[in-house]
Design a protein around this motif. Sequence first.
Motif, short mmCIF file in Angstrom:
data_model
loop_
_atom_site.label_atom_id
_atom_site.label_comp_id
_atom_site.label_asym_id
_atom_site.label_seq_id
_atom_site.Cartn_x
_atom_site.Cartn_y
_atom_site.Cartn_z
N PRO A 137 0.84 -1.21 0.00
CA PRO A 137 0.00 0.00 0.00
C PRO A 137 0.87 1.25 0.00
O PRO A 137 2.08 1.19 0.25
CB PRO A 137 -0.80 -0.13 1.30
CG PRO A 137 0.06 -0.97 2.19
CD PRO A 137 0.76 -1.94 1.29
N SER A 139 1.12 3.55 2.08
CA SER A 139 1.71 3.83 3.40
C SER A 139 3.00 3.07 3.64
O SER A 139 3.76 3.38 4.55
CB SER A 139 0.71 3.47 4.51
OG SER A 139 0.35 2.10 4.44
N THR A 159 3.81 0.65 -5.31
CA THR A 159 2.70 0.82 -4.36
C THR A 159 1.38 0.82 -5.12
O THR A 159 1.32 1.17 -6.31
CB THR A 159 2.84 2.15 -3.58
OG1 THR A 159 2.83 3.25 -4.50
CG2 THR A 159 4.12 2.17 -2.76
N ALA A 162 -4.98 1.77 -4.09
CA ALA A 162 -6.28 1.15 -3.79
C ALA A 162 -6.14 -0.03 -2.84
O ALA A 162 -7.14 -0.60 -2.39
CB ALA A 162 -6.96 0.70 -5.08
N ARG A 163 -4.93 -0.37 -2.51
CA ARG A 163 -4.70 -1.54 -1.66
C ARG A 163 -4.80 -1.15 -0.19
O ARG A 163 -4.29 -0.12 0.24
CB ARG A 163 -3.32 -2.12 -1.96
CG ARG A 163 -2.96 -3.32 -1.12
CD ARG A 163 -1.71 -3.99 -1.67
NE ARG A 163 -1.25 -5.07 -0.82
CZ ARG A 163 -0.40 -6.00 -1.21
NH1 ARG A 163 0.06 -5.99 -2.46
NH2 ARG A 163 -0.02 -6.95 -0.39
N GLY A 164 -5.47 -1.99 0.59
CA GLY A 164 -5.59 -1.76 2.02
C GLY A 164 -4.66 -2.65 2.81
O GLY A 164 -3.87 -3.43 2.26
N GLY A 165 -4.75 -2.55 4.13
CA GLY A 165 -3.92 -3.37 5.00
C GLY A 165 -2.50 -2.87 5.08
O GLY A 165 -2.15 -1.80 4.55
N THR A 166 -1.66 -3.67 5.72
CA THR A 166 -0.25 -3.28 5.89
C THR A 166 0.72 -4.30 5.32
O THR A 166 1.92 -4.03 5.24
CB THR A 166 0.06 -3.10 7.39
OG1 THR A 166 -0.22 -4.33 8.08
CG2 THR A 166 -0.78 -1.98 8.00
#
Length: 206
Positions: A137, A139, A159, A162-166
């Motif tokens: 993601p 982040s 990266t 639109a991708r979530g999580g870690t």
Amino acid sequence: MGGQYKITGDKYPRMRPARRRGRLAFAAVACATVLGVLGWGTMQLIDVFTGGDEASAAGAAAGCRAAPARASASPAAAAVPKPAQVTVNVLNATTRGGLAQQTADELKKRGFRIGDVGNAPKEFDKKLDASGVLLGPASALKGSLPVLGTQLPAAERRTDAARGGTAVDLIIGNGFKGLAKPADADAALARLTAPQPTPAAEKKGC
């Protein structure tokens, strides 16, 4: 002439007061003294309004020279996670069987948390000629991805907004020869997580 101004012998009468010259001399000395005092006072005033500022500036400059620049820890270094805080999905995009599991086992020994282990998605499967791709993601760009990158320096980092999580993916490509040597990976990780000195803000006027 007779009376009060009668001339006798070789002496002549004085026509003006005798002390006037003395008074003139005294007045001249007094004026010179006053002028001297005024001049001295003027110099003192100039010194007050100029010399004080120069002394302050000189003192400030000396303080700037004497005070060493302090370093502060970079906040970016403090935000870098430890390997145990990074979850890695190891995905194989090659035709070599068991490569994802072997790589996952090695990463686990090096302190990383392992998520999914399996084949890469279709967009990468058998289409990746590079050694690998690190995907996570947005982040993770300055956190998890650089940490994982110490284990495979040649891998491309990407990266997905639109991708979530870690969790981050390690997608193994055809050019994969193995992870970095443990000593090299540890050295790279130490450089990444060590506080980076940054120059302190200069004092105003220095």
